[in-house]
Design a protein around this motif. Structure first.
Motif, PDB file in Angstrom:
ATOM      1  N   GLU A  83      -0.413  37.940   6.113  1.00 14.21           N
ATOM      2  CA  GLU A  83      -0.395  39.356   5.758  1.00 14.21           C
ATOM      3  C   GLU A  83      -0.419  40.256   6.994  1.00 14.21           C
ATOM      4  OE1 GLU A  83      -2.167  36.957   4.493  1.00 14.21           O
ATOM      5  OE2 GLU A  83      -4.276  37.453   4.221  1.00 14.21           O
ATOM      6  N   ASP A  84      -0.869  39.715   8.128  1.00 11.31           N
ATOM      7  CA  ASP A  84      -0.824  40.490   9.377  1.00 11.31           C
ATOM      8  C   ASP A  84       0.494  40.269  10.112  1.00 11.31           C
ATOM      9  OD1 ASP A  84      -3.523  41.145   8.923  1.00 11.31           O
ATOM     10  OD2 ASP A  84      -4.138  39.271   9.877  1.00 11.31           O
ATOM     11  N   ALA A  85       1.124  39.162   9.806  1.00  4.67           N
ATOM     12  CA  ALA A  85       2.294  38.750  10.585  1.00  4.67           C
ATOM     13  C   ALA A  85       3.414  39.778  10.521  1.00  4.67           C
ATOM     14  CB  ALA A  85       2.794  37.393  10.100  1.00  4.67           C
ATOM     15  N   GLU A  86       3.545  40.405   9.373  1.00  4.45           N
ATOM     16  CA  GLU A  86       4.612  41.397   9.195  1.00  4.45           C
ATOM     17  C   GLU A  86       4.454  42.532  10.211  1.00  4.45           C
ATOM     18  OE1 GLU A  86       7.953  42.107   6.562  1.00  4.45           O
ATOM     19  OE2 GLU A  86       6.467  40.519   6.472  1.00  4.45           O
TER      20      GLU A  86
ATOM     21  N   ILE B 189       5.884  45.078  15.515  1.00  5.69           N
ATOM     22  CA  ILE B 189       5.535  45.558  16.853  1.00  5.69           C
ATOM     23  C   ILE B 189       6.346  44.820  17.919  1.00  5.69           C
ATOM     24  CG2 ILE B 189       3.685  45.709  18.563  1.00  5.69           C
ATOM     25  CD1 ILE B 189       1.733  45.943  16.136  1.00  5.69           C
ATOM     26  N   ARG B 190       6.421  43.507  17.773  1.00  2.00           N
ATOM     27  CA  ARG B 190       7.139  42.724  18.775  1.00  2.00           C
ATOM     28  C   ARG B 190       8.629  43.033  18.772  1.00  2.00           C
ATOM     29  NH1 ARG B 190       4.603  36.776  18.004  1.00  2.00           N
ATOM     30  NH2 ARG B 190       6.260  36.275  19.458  1.00  2.00           N
TER      31      ARG B 190
ATOM     32  N   ILE C  23      -1.168  44.319  22.054  1.00  7.06           N
ATOM     33  CA  ILE C  23      -0.605  44.280  20.700  1.00  7.06           C
ATOM     34  C   ILE C  23      -1.694  44.546  19.651  1.00  7.06           C
ATOM     35  CG2 ILE C  23       0.692  42.907  19.031  1.00  7.06           C
ATOM     36  CD1 ILE C  23       2.306  43.457  21.505  1.00  7.06           C
ATOM     37  N   GLU C  24      -2.848  43.936  19.838  1.00  8.15           N
ATOM     38  CA  GLU C  24      -3.920  44.153  18.862  1.00  8.15           C
ATOM     39  C   GLU C  24      -4.313  45.623  18.796  1.00  8.15           C
ATOM     40  OE1 GLU C  24      -3.998  41.886  21.237  1.00  8.15           O
ATOM     41  OE2 GLU C  24      -4.391  39.911  20.348  1.00  8.15           O
ATOM     42  N   ARG C  25      -4.357  46.264  19.957  1.00  6.22           N
ATOM     43  CA  ARG C  25      -4.759  47.677  19.957  1.00  6.22           C
ATOM     44  C   ARG C  25      -3.697  48.549  19.321  1.00  6.22           C
ATOM     45  NH1 ARG C  25      -8.319  48.547  25.500  1.00  6.22           N
ATOM     46  NH2 ARG C  25      -9.817  46.919  24.973  1.00  6.22           N
ATOM     47  N   ILE C  26      -2.444  48.188  19.509  1.00  6.75           N
ATOM     48  CA  ILE C  26      -1.387  48.913  18.815  1.00  6.75           C
ATOM     49  C   ILE C  26      -1.562  48.730  17.306  1.00  6.75           C
ATOM     50  CG2 ILE C  26       1.092  48.961  18.312  1.00  6.75           C
ATOM     51  CD1 ILE C  26       1.627  48.288  21.219  1.00  6.75           C
ATOM     52  N   ALA C  27      -1.799  47.485  16.910  1.00  4.44           N
ATOM     53  CA  ALA C  27      -1.949  47.191  15.480  1.00  4.44           C
ATOM     54  C   ALA C  27      -3.114  47.984  14.890  1.00  4.44           C
ATOM     55  CB  ALA C  27      -2.152  45.692  15.269  1.00  4.44           C
TER      56      ALA C  27
ATOM     57  N   PRO D 102       5.035  48.624   8.739  1.00  6.41           N
ATOM     58  CA  PRO D 102       5.889  48.241   7.616  1.00  6.41           C
ATOM     59  C   PRO D 102       5.134  48.404   6.304  1.00  6.41           C
ATOM     60  CG  PRO D 102       5.293  46.325   8.949  1.00  6.41           C
ATOM     61  CD  PRO D 102       4.797  47.522   9.677  1.00  6.41           C
ATOM     62  N   SER D 103       5.808  48.973   5.316  1.00  5.15           N
ATOM     63  CA  SER D 103       5.127  49.358   4.092  1.00  5.15           C
ATOM     64  C   SER D 103       4.717  48.155   3.252  1.00  5.15           C
ATOM     65  CB  SER D 103       6.027  50.279   3.280  1.00  5.15           C
ATOM     66  OG  SER D 103       7.344  49.768   3.274  1.00  5.15           O
ATOM     67  N   ALA D 104       5.640  47.251   3.013  1.00  4.56           N
ATOM     68  CA  ALA D 104       5.299  46.142   2.133  1.00  4.56           C
ATOM     69  C   ALA D 104       5.828  44.840   2.711  1.00  4.56           C
ATOM     70  CB  ALA D 104       5.885  46.378   0.755  1.00  4.56           C
ATOM     71  N   GLU D 105       5.182  43.768   2.360  1.00  2.84           N
ATOM     72  CA  GLU D 105       5.701  42.470   2.748  1.00  2.84           C
ATOM     73  C   GLU D 105       6.982  42.226   1.979  1.00  2.84           C
ATOM     74  OE1 GLU D 105       3.049  39.069   3.150  1.00  2.84           O
ATOM     75  OE2 GLU D 105       1.409  40.443   2.766  1.00  2.84           O
ATOM     76  N   GLN D 106       7.880  41.544   2.622  1.00  4.84           N
ATOM     77  CA  GLN D 106       9.143  41.313   1.949  1.00  4.84           C
ATOM     78  C   GLN D 106       8.989  40.200   0.922  1.00  4.84           C
ATOM     79  OE1 GLN D 106      12.460  40.975   4.648  1.00  4.84           O
ATOM     80  NE2 GLN D 106      13.798  40.561   2.899  1.00  4.84           N
ATOM     81  N   ALA D 107       9.460  40.473  -0.290  1.00  2.90           N
ATOM     82  CA  ALA D 107       9.335  39.488  -1.361  1.00  2.90           C
ATOM     83  C   ALA D 107      10.541  38.565  -1.352  1.00  2.90           C
ATOM     84  CB  ALA D 107       9.225  40.200  -2.707  1.00  2.90           C
TER      85      ALA D 107
END
Length: 419
Positions: free
Chosen positions: A16-19, A24-25, A308-312, A322-327
């Motif tokens: 759920e964090d990967a998105e 960011i990357r 990256i963590e601080r950006i997140a 990103p609003s939603a995870e892609q289904a």
RNA sequence: GUGGGUGUGGCCUAGCGGUUAGGGCGUCAGGUUGUGGCCCUGAAGAUCGGGGGUUCAAAUCCCCUCACCCACCCCA
């Protein structure tokens, strides 16, 4: 029995964090390429000397934060605590001095610091960084700052303040440090305990003291900007001018200092306007003396790194990202043995056509299978039972909105799903 | 490294000296014959972060320890 945990200060990144991380990357890499920076990947482990010589033996980074170890062959290695020194080592090792200058590089990856963990401060942290090596032009300083600013802008990270300063050359800094010592000497007794310690270890640090009792002495302290030589002053002036023509807002903050010894001239930081705690999102600077510390020819360089963590953290706080995870597109609902076998074949066919398919678990009741399909967020359920299998068809059922289910031949499925 | 706060099933949480440790979400299974979302029923899942102690009795009190969080230090 006691269960294992991730090492202190090191985190798992769950799906759920990967998105958000990927966003960011991707954005960072895209922006870097827009400026013609190319990726470099260096080992996570380096000869400890790379950092000991460059970052400075006295720095906290080396003194108490570096993961040091000896490998089985007796070599002294370090888990990299930062990126710049490693990139410079690679620059020298691969003779990049004979490429067109400056060489523009970016990197992204994990770094390690033995710190006491806190929110936004971890023992394993990810950084994205960019370096331009081989030019002392102030235009390059401004370019890096612009790159970094664009990255944040593209990510939707507003609310950041850019603070810049020039800390000159090692020589002018030495004169400034001396002047600071003279300035603080009469106040020494009234300074905070920390600052009294800093007076011995790192006078510059007194400048960003948060202690009330240090305030007066700090306010009247001399500014490093008055100690820069003519060329450094001119360099800084040009950097500011370039920033202005690039339309980048900044504030000059003569109290920005650096923990790493290799910085010269321009230094900068991006911080949330509502600064608090571990707030610096990214920081950079020029390091014209670093290459020589690493045993190479005098080669100027400038770069930045951002966490990256601080950006997140900041993106989440601002509700961005990103609003939603892609289904998934399709979930299969296999029924019966023949149906299950057919479902497997159809799934691979669809995937080959670029449709994402989650294979439903065979052997469940249809109700359970449909529930799972619905919960997945998929657009379609694809029912394949023995009946369908016998005829080479599947029942394609739209799960969102209205729309009737229909029977579709295997060969037509991909087209039917793509609409 | 210094000082402080927190820690109950996967997640959120009630309980704060004597409860079979309760609820919500989630997971799994059902609500008859091949059709989801709402609803209903049921199940699995917690020795209350770990270890010691006090007590007739501890998730509840004390000590130690681990982890996270906060303020420093420092930094991205």
């Amino acid at each position: 029995m006691a269960h294992y945990q991730a090492p202190r200060g090191m985190n798992d990144t769950l799906p759920e964090d990967a998105e958000l991380w990927r966003h960011i990357r991707d954005t960072a890499e895209r922006v870097a390429r827009l400026f013609d920076y190319r990726q470099i990947t260096t080992p996570i482990v380096e000869d400890a000397g790379v950092f000991l010589r460059s970052v400075g033996d006295e720095s906290d980074l080396v003194q108490k934060e570096m993961y040091l170890f000896e490998d089985r062959g007796g070599d002294r290695l370090a888990l990299r605590p930062e990126g710049t020194a490693a990139v410079c080592r690679a620059y020298l090792e691969h003779g990049m001095g004979s490429r067109p200058q400056p060489v523009r590089l970016f990197y992204i990856g994990p770094f390690f610091r033995y710190d006491r963990p806190q929110a936004g401060r971890y023992r394993q942290l990810w950084q994205f960084g960019a370096e331009a090596i081989g030019s002392d032009s102030p235009a390059v300083d401004a370019e890096l700052i612009e790159l970094q600013a664009m990255l944040y802008r593209e990510l939707g990270l507003t609310d950041l303040v850019l603070r810049i300063n020039s800390i000159g050359t090692a020589e002018s800094r030495a004169r400034y440090i001396e002047a600071l010592r003279e300035h603080f000497w009469p106040y020494l007794g009234s300074l905070s305990k920390d600052s009294q310690r800093r007076f011995e270890t790192n006078v510059l640090r007194i400048l960003d003291s948060k202690e009330e009792q240090d305030r007066a002495a700090v306010a009247s302290a001399p500014s490093i900007l008055d100690f820069l030589d003519e060329t450094d002053t001119l360099h800084f002036t040009h950097v500011k001018r370039f920033l202005e023509s690039a339309g980048i807002e900044y504030v000059v903050d003569p109290f920005i200092v650096r923990g790493l010894d290799y910085y010269t001239r321009t230094v900068w930081e991006f911080e949330p306007a509502s600064a608090a705690g571990q707030s610096t999102v990214g920081a950079g600077g020029r390091y014209d003396g670093l290459m020589e510390l690493l045993g190479g020819p005098a080669t100027p360089g400038v770069g930045f790194a951002t966490g990256i963590e601080r950006i997140a953290i900041n993106l989440r706080e601002q509700g961005r990202g990103p609003s939603a995870e892609q289904a998934v597109d399709v979930v299969t609902v296999p029924l019966g043995d023949t149906g299950a076998a057919a479902a497997l074949r159809v799934a691979s066919m669809l995937r080959a056509a670029g449709v994402s398919v989650r294979a439903g678990v065979p052997g469940r009741s249809m109700k359970a299978a449909m529930r799972a399909a619905d919960a997945s967020g998929a657009a379609y359920a694809l029912i394949i039972g023995d009946r369908e299998a016998a005829e080479g068809v599947a029942t394609l059922k739209p799960l969102r909105g209205d729309g009737e289910q229909r029977t579709v031949a295997f060969a037509e499925l991909a087209a039917a799903i793509r609409g």
